[in-house]
Design a protein around this motif. Structure first.
Motif, PDB file in Angstrom:
ATOM      1  N   TYR A   1       0.836  -1.187   0.000  1.00 31.35           N
ATOM      2  CA  TYR A   1       0.000   0.000   0.000  1.00 31.35           C
ATOM      3  C   TYR A   1       0.877   1.245   0.000  1.00 31.35           C
ATOM      4  O   TYR A   1       1.979   1.246   0.574  1.00 31.35           O
ATOM      5  CB  TYR A   1      -0.901   0.045   1.244  1.00 31.35           C
ATOM      6  CG  TYR A   1      -2.005  -0.972   1.223  1.00 31.35           C
ATOM      7  CD1 TYR A   1      -1.789  -2.277   1.627  1.00 31.35           C
ATOM      8  CD2 TYR A   1      -3.271  -0.623   0.780  1.00 31.35           C
ATOM      9  CE1 TYR A   1      -2.802  -3.216   1.593  1.00 31.35           C
ATOM     10  CE2 TYR A   1      -4.303  -1.554   0.746  1.00 31.35           C
ATOM     11  CZ  TYR A   1      -4.052  -2.841   1.152  1.00 31.35           C
ATOM     12  OH  TYR A   1      -5.071  -3.767   1.113  1.00 31.35           O
TER      13      TYR A   1
ATOM     14  N   GLN B   1       0.691   5.198   1.234  1.00 25.00           N
ATOM     15  CA  GLN B   1      -0.097   6.101   2.063  1.00 25.00           C
ATOM     16  C   GLN B   1       0.544   7.488   2.063  1.00 25.00           C
ATOM     17  O   GLN B   1       1.592   7.697   2.672  1.00 25.00           O
ATOM     18  CB  GLN B   1      -0.244   5.579   3.491  1.00 25.00           C
ATOM     19  CG  GLN B   1      -1.195   6.413   4.336  1.00 25.00           C
ATOM     20  CD  GLN B   1      -1.477   5.807   5.699  1.00 25.00           C
ATOM     21  OE1 GLN B   1      -0.657   5.095   6.261  1.00 25.00           O
ATOM     22  NE2 GLN B   1      -2.672   6.103   6.234  1.00 25.00           N
TER      23      GLN B   1
ATOM     24  N   GLN C   1      -3.753  10.789   4.182  1.00 30.22           N
ATOM     25  CA  GLN C   1      -4.656  10.015   3.337  1.00 30.22           C
ATOM     26  C   GLN C   1      -4.728   8.562   3.807  1.00 30.22           C
ATOM     27  O   GLN C   1      -3.884   8.101   4.584  1.00 30.22           O
ATOM     28  CB  GLN C   1      -4.166  10.042   1.878  1.00 30.22           C
ATOM     29  CG  GLN C   1      -3.959  11.426   1.311  1.00 30.22           C
ATOM     30  CD  GLN C   1      -5.266  12.166   1.155  1.00 30.22           C
ATOM     31  OE1 GLN C   1      -6.265  11.605   0.714  1.00 30.22           O
ATOM     32  NE2 GLN C   1      -5.268  13.440   1.528  1.00 30.22           N
ATOM     33  N   GLY C   2      -5.730   7.858   3.320  1.00 27.71           N
ATOM     34  CA  GLY C   2      -5.827   6.438   3.599  1.00 27.71           C
ATOM     35  C   GLY C   2      -4.871   5.651   2.713  1.00 27.71           C
ATOM     36  O   GLY C   2      -4.428   6.134   1.674  1.00 27.71           O
ATOM     37  N   PRO C   3      -4.535   4.442   3.115  1.00 28.34           N
ATOM     38  CA  PRO C   3      -3.659   3.602   2.284  1.00 28.34           C
ATOM     39  C   PRO C   3      -4.309   3.285   0.938  1.00 28.34           C
ATOM     40  O   PRO C   3      -5.487   2.972   0.881  1.00 28.34           O
ATOM     41  CB  PRO C   3      -3.489   2.333   3.120  1.00 28.34           C
ATOM     42  CG  PRO C   3      -3.833   2.732   4.525  1.00 28.34           C
ATOM     43  CD  PRO C   3      -4.887   3.784   4.377  1.00 28.34           C
TER      44      PRO C   3
ATOM     45  N   PHE D   1      -4.187   0.830  -2.338  1.00 26.19           N
ATOM     46  CA  PHE D   1      -3.745  -0.516  -2.708  1.00 26.19           C
ATOM     47  C   PHE D   1      -2.900  -0.482  -3.970  1.00 26.19           C
ATOM     48  O   PHE D   1      -3.327   0.045  -5.000  1.00 26.19           O
ATOM     49  CB  PHE D   1      -4.981  -1.391  -2.906  1.00 26.19           C
ATOM     50  CG  PHE D   1      -4.706  -2.792  -3.354  1.00 26.19           C
ATOM     51  CD1 PHE D   1      -5.092  -3.216  -4.614  1.00 26.19           C
ATOM     52  CD2 PHE D   1      -4.054  -3.688  -2.520  1.00 26.19           C
ATOM     53  CE1 PHE D   1      -4.862  -4.512  -5.029  1.00 26.19           C
ATOM     54  CE2 PHE D   1      -3.818  -4.988  -2.927  1.00 26.19           C
ATOM     55  CZ  PHE D   1      -4.219  -5.408  -4.188  1.00 26.19           C
TER      56      PHE D   1
ATOM     57  N   LEU E   1       4.438   7.008   2.623  1.00 25.71           N
ATOM     58  CA  LEU E   1       4.732   5.851   3.469  1.00 25.71           C
ATOM     59  C   LEU E   1       4.275   4.611   2.712  1.00 25.71           C
ATOM     60  O   LEU E   1       3.125   4.528   2.288  1.00 25.71           O
ATOM     61  CB  LEU E   1       3.987   5.959   4.794  1.00 25.71           C
ATOM     62  CG  LEU E   1       4.182   4.820   5.794  1.00 25.71           C
ATOM     63  CD1 LEU E   1       5.609   4.786   6.323  1.00 25.71           C
ATOM     64  CD2 LEU E   1       3.186   4.937   6.953  1.00 25.71           C
TER      65      LEU E   1
ATOM     66  N   LEU F   1       3.495   0.757   2.874  1.00 24.78           N
ATOM     67  CA  LEU F   1       3.139  -0.249   3.857  1.00 24.78           C
ATOM     68  C   LEU F   1       3.048  -1.623   3.215  1.00 24.78           C
ATOM     69  O   LEU F   1       2.492  -1.774   2.127  1.00 24.78           O
ATOM     70  CB  LEU F   1       1.786   0.089   4.492  1.00 24.78           C
ATOM     71  CG  LEU F   1       1.728   1.354   5.340  1.00 24.78           C
ATOM     72  CD1 LEU F   1       0.290   1.789   5.549  1.00 24.78           C
ATOM     73  CD2 LEU F   1       2.410   1.121   6.677  1.00 24.78           C
TER      74      LEU F   1
END
Lengths: 108, 115
Positions: free
Chosen positions: B35, B37, B41-43, B45, B88, B90
Protein backbone atom coordinates in the motif's frame (compact mmCIF):
# COMPACT_ATOMS: atom_id res chain seq x y z
CA UNK A 1 -16.50 2.17 -9.83
CA UNK A 2 -16.00 0.45 -6.49
CA UNK A 3 -15.63 2.84 -3.58
CA UNK A 4 -15.65 2.88 0.19
CA UNK A 5 -16.67 6.04 2.06
CA UNK A 6 -16.55 7.03 5.71
CA UNK A 7 -17.11 10.23 7.70
CA UNK A 8 -13.94 12.29 7.81
CA UNK A 9 -13.98 12.90 11.55
CA UNK A 10 -15.91 12.30 14.75
CA UNK A 11 -15.66 13.64 18.28
CA UNK A 12 -16.61 11.77 21.42
CA UNK A 13 -16.08 11.81 25.18
CA UNK A 14 -14.52 9.22 27.40
CA UNK A 15 -16.92 6.45 28.36
CA UNK A 16 -19.27 6.96 25.42
CA UNK A 17 -20.09 4.44 22.71
CA UNK A 18 -18.88 5.39 19.23
CA UNK A 19 -20.34 4.07 15.99
CA UNK A 20 -18.54 4.62 12.68
CA UNK A 21 -20.26 3.60 9.46
CA UNK A 22 -18.60 2.80 6.15
CA UNK A 23 -20.44 2.57 2.84
CA UNK A 24 -19.00 0.12 0.32
CA UNK A 25 -20.67 -0.60 -3.02
CA UNK A 26 -19.73 -3.36 -5.44
CA UNK A 27 -17.80 -5.44 -2.94
CA UNK A 28 -16.90 -9.06 -3.44
CA UNK A 29 -19.68 -11.39 -2.34
CA UNK A 30 -17.34 -13.87 -0.72
CA UNK A 31 -14.83 -11.67 1.06
CA UNK A 32 -14.57 -10.14 4.50
CA UNK A 33 -15.12 -6.58 5.67
CA UNK A 34 -12.41 -5.50 8.05
CA UNK A 35 -11.72 -2.50 10.26
CA UNK A 36 -8.33 -1.13 11.25
CA UNK A 37 -6.97 1.45 13.67
CA UNK A 38 -3.97 3.60 12.86
CA UNK A 39 -1.84 5.82 15.07
CA UNK A 40 0.63 8.34 13.63
CA UNK A 41 3.81 6.84 12.17
CA UNK A 42 2.52 3.28 12.56
CA UNK A 43 0.96 0.73 10.25
CA UNK A 44 -2.77 0.02 10.60
CA UNK A 45 -3.72 -2.43 13.31
CA UNK A 46 -6.49 -5.01 12.96
CA UNK A 47 -9.61 -4.40 15.06
CA UNK A 48 -12.34 -6.71 13.80
CA UNK A 49 -13.46 -8.63 10.74
CA UNK A 50 -16.80 -9.99 9.59
CA UNK A 51 -18.71 -11.38 6.66
CA UNK A 52 -22.33 -10.72 7.62
CA UNK A 53 -24.65 -9.95 10.56
CA UNK A 54 -22.82 -9.19 13.81
CA UNK A 55 -19.38 -9.99 15.12
CA UNK A 56 -18.05 -9.08 18.55
CA UNK A 57 -14.61 -9.37 20.09
CA UNK A 58 -12.97 -8.00 23.20
CA UNK A 59 -12.55 -4.48 21.81
CA UNK A 60 -15.37 -3.84 19.31
CA UNK A 61 -18.49 -4.99 17.51
CA UNK A 62 -19.11 -5.03 13.79
CA UNK A 63 -22.58 -4.85 12.24
CA UNK A 64 -23.08 -5.81 8.59
CA UNK A 65 -26.57 -5.71 7.02
CA UNK A 66 -27.74 -8.43 4.67
CA UNK A 67 -27.01 -6.39 1.53
CA UNK A 68 -23.41 -5.78 2.69
CA UNK A 69 -23.46 -2.25 1.26
CA UNK A 70 -22.33 -0.83 4.57
CA UNK A 71 -20.79 -1.81 7.87
CA UNK A 72 -20.72 -0.17 11.29
CA UNK A 73 -17.88 -0.38 13.76
CA UNK A 74 -19.01 0.05 17.35
CA UNK A 75 -16.50 0.95 20.07
CA UNK A 76 -18.00 0.64 23.56
CA UNK A 77 -16.88 3.07 26.27
CA UNK A 78 -14.05 4.80 24.43
CA UNK A 79 -11.00 6.13 26.26
CA UNK A 80 -8.44 8.80 25.38
CA UNK A 81 -6.15 6.12 23.94
CA UNK A 82 -8.78 5.32 21.29
CA UNK A 83 -7.99 8.65 19.59
CA UNK A 84 -6.81 7.46 16.19
CA UNK A 85 -7.84 7.09 12.55
CA UNK A 86 -10.19 4.20 11.79
CA UNK A 87 -10.40 2.57 8.37
CA UNK A 88 -12.75 0.08 6.82
CA UNK A 89 -11.37 -2.32 4.23
CA UNK A 90 -13.33 -4.28 1.67
CA UNK A 91 -12.57 -6.24 -1.46
CA UNK A 92 -14.20 -3.90 -3.95
CA UNK A 93 -13.81 -4.33 -7.70
CA UNK A 94 -11.18 -7.02 -7.11
CA UNK A 95 -9.04 -4.57 -5.14
CA UNK A 96 -8.52 -4.39 -1.40
CA UNK A 97 -9.90 -0.89 -0.92
CA UNK A 98 -9.56 1.21 2.22
CA UNK A 99 -12.02 3.93 3.05
CA UNK A 100 -10.62 7.41 3.46
CA UNK A 101 -10.49 6.97 7.22
CA UNK A 102 -12.40 8.50 10.13
CA UNK A 103 -10.37 10.58 12.54
CA UNK A 104 -11.81 9.92 16.01
CA UNK A 105 -11.01 12.42 18.74
CA UNK A 106 -11.87 11.31 22.26
CA UNK A 107 -12.07 14.13 24.77
CA UNK A 108 -11.87 13.92 28.58
CA UNK B 1 7.20 -14.82 16.57
CA UNK B 2 8.26 -11.87 14.42
CA UNK B 3 5.58 -9.78 12.86
CA UNK B 4 5.83 -8.08 9.50
CA UNK B 5 9.19 -6.45 8.98
CA UNK B 6 10.00 -3.84 6.36
CA UNK B 7 13.29 -2.37 5.26
CA UNK B 8 14.56 0.22 5.11
CA UNK B 9 12.52 2.36 7.52
CA UNK B 10 13.43 5.59 5.78
CA UNK B 11 14.80 6.36 2.33
CA UNK B 12 15.67 9.50 0.41
CA UNK B 13 15.93 9.42 -3.38
CA UNK B 14 16.00 11.92 -6.21
CA UNK B 15 13.67 12.16 -9.18
CA UNK B 16 14.32 9.60 -11.87
CA UNK B 17 16.01 7.11 -9.58
CA UNK B 18 14.79 3.61 -8.83
CA UNK B 19 14.02 2.15 -5.41
CA UNK B 20 13.48 -1.32 -3.96
CA UNK B 21 11.58 -1.85 -0.73
CA UNK B 22 11.55 -5.16 1.12
CA UNK B 23 9.06 -6.99 3.27
CA UNK B 24 9.17 -10.17 5.33
CA UNK B 25 5.71 -11.48 6.20
CA UNK B 26 4.52 -12.75 9.54
CA UNK B 27 5.45 -16.37 10.12
CA UNK B 28 2.92 -18.70 8.53
CA UNK B 29 1.48 -16.12 6.13
CA UNK B 30 1.50 -16.72 2.39
CA UNK B 31 0.11 -13.47 0.96
CA UNK B 32 1.71 -10.04 0.77
CA UNK B 33 -0.01 -6.78 -0.12
CA UNK B 34 1.58 -3.38 -0.70
CA UNK B 35 0.00 0.00 0.00
CA UNK B 36 1.00 3.61 -0.56
CA UNK B 37 -0.10 6.10 2.06
CA UNK B 38 0.35 9.80 1.41
CA UNK B 39 0.35 12.16 4.36
CA UNK B 40 -3.16 12.54 5.76
CA UNK B 41 -4.66 10.02 3.34
CA UNK B 42 -5.83 6.44 3.60
CA UNK B 43 -3.66 3.60 2.28
CA UNK B 44 -3.98 3.06 -1.46
CA UNK B 45 -3.75 -0.52 -2.71
CA UNK B 46 -0.83 -1.15 -5.06
CA UNK B 47 -0.90 -4.92 -5.53
CA UNK B 48 -1.10 -8.27 -3.81
CA UNK B 49 1.10 -11.33 -4.26
CA UNK B 50 0.12 -14.92 -3.61
CA UNK B 51 2.02 -18.04 -4.65
CA UNK B 52 4.67 -15.81 -6.22
CA UNK B 53 2.21 -14.22 -8.61
CA UNK B 54 0.48 -10.86 -8.70
CA UNK B 55 -3.13 -11.65 -7.83
CA UNK B 56 -4.70 -8.21 -7.60
CA UNK B 57 -3.53 -4.78 -8.72
CA UNK B 58 -4.66 -1.27 -7.92
CA UNK B 59 -4.57 1.81 -10.14
CA UNK B 60 -0.82 2.30 -10.19
CA UNK B 61 1.35 2.70 -13.30
CA UNK B 62 3.72 0.05 -14.54
CA UNK B 63 6.58 1.92 -12.85
CA UNK B 64 5.43 0.05 -9.76
CA UNK B 65 6.35 -3.61 -9.88
CA UNK B 66 6.84 -6.34 -7.38
CA UNK B 67 7.99 -9.81 -6.68
CA UNK B 68 7.30 -12.55 -4.18
CA UNK B 69 9.93 -15.12 -3.36
CA UNK B 70 9.47 -18.81 -2.47
CA UNK B 71 9.86 -17.95 1.23
CA UNK B 72 6.89 -15.53 0.82
CA UNK B 73 8.97 -12.39 1.31
CA UNK B 74 8.35 -9.64 -1.18
CA UNK B 75 9.88 -6.63 -2.88
CA UNK B 76 8.31 -3.47 -4.25
CA UNK B 77 10.19 -1.72 -7.02
CA UNK B 78 9.48 1.77 -8.23
CA UNK B 79 11.22 3.08 -11.35
CA UNK B 80 11.66 6.64 -12.61
CA UNK B 81 10.69 8.17 -9.28
CA UNK B 82 8.49 11.24 -9.23
CA UNK B 83 8.06 13.79 -6.46
CA UNK B 84 4.52 12.48 -6.02
CA UNK B 85 5.85 9.05 -5.08
CA UNK B 86 6.88 10.45 -1.70
CA UNK B 87 4.79 8.53 0.82
CA UNK B 88 4.73 5.85 3.47
CA UNK B 89 4.83 2.43 1.83
CA UNK B 90 3.14 -0.25 3.86
CA UNK B 91 3.45 -3.98 3.51
CA UNK B 92 0.79 -6.29 4.90
CA UNK B 93 0.83 -10.05 5.17
CA UNK B 94 -2.11 -12.40 5.49
CA UNK B 95 -3.36 -15.90 4.89
CA UNK B 96 -5.54 -16.68 1.92
CA UNK B 97 -8.29 -19.12 2.84
CA UNK B 98 -10.62 -20.43 0.14
CA UNK B 99 -9.95 -17.34 -1.94
CA UNK B 100 -10.82 -14.96 0.90
CA UNK B 101 -8.29 -12.61 2.40
CA UNK B 102 -7.86 -13.14 6.10
CA UNK B 103 -6.94 -10.21 8.31
CA UNK B 104 -3.94 -8.15 7.27
CA UNK B 105 -0.98 -7.64 9.55
CA UNK B 106 0.94 -4.47 8.70
CA UNK B 107 4.55 -3.54 9.06
CA UNK B 108 5.59 -0.10 10.26
CA UNK B 109 6.29 1.01 6.71
CA UNK B 110 9.07 2.58 4.70
CA UNK B 111 8.98 6.37 4.53
CA UNK B 112 10.15 7.34 1.04
CA UNK B 113 11.08 10.92 0.27
CA UNK B 114 11.75 11.90 -3.35
CA UNK B 115 13.64 15.16 -3.80
Amino acid sequence: LAKTTQPISMDSYEGQEVNITCSHNNIATNDYITWYQQFPSQGPRFIIQGYKTKVTNEVASLFIPADRKSSTLSLPRVSLSDTAVYYCLANAGNMLTFGGGTRLMVKP
Amino acid sequence: DAGVTQSPTHLIKTRGQQVTLRCSPKSGHDTVSWYQQALGQGPQFIFQYYEEEERQRGNFPDRFSGHQFPNYSSELNVNALLLGDSALYLCASSLTDRGRTEKLFFGSGTQLSVL
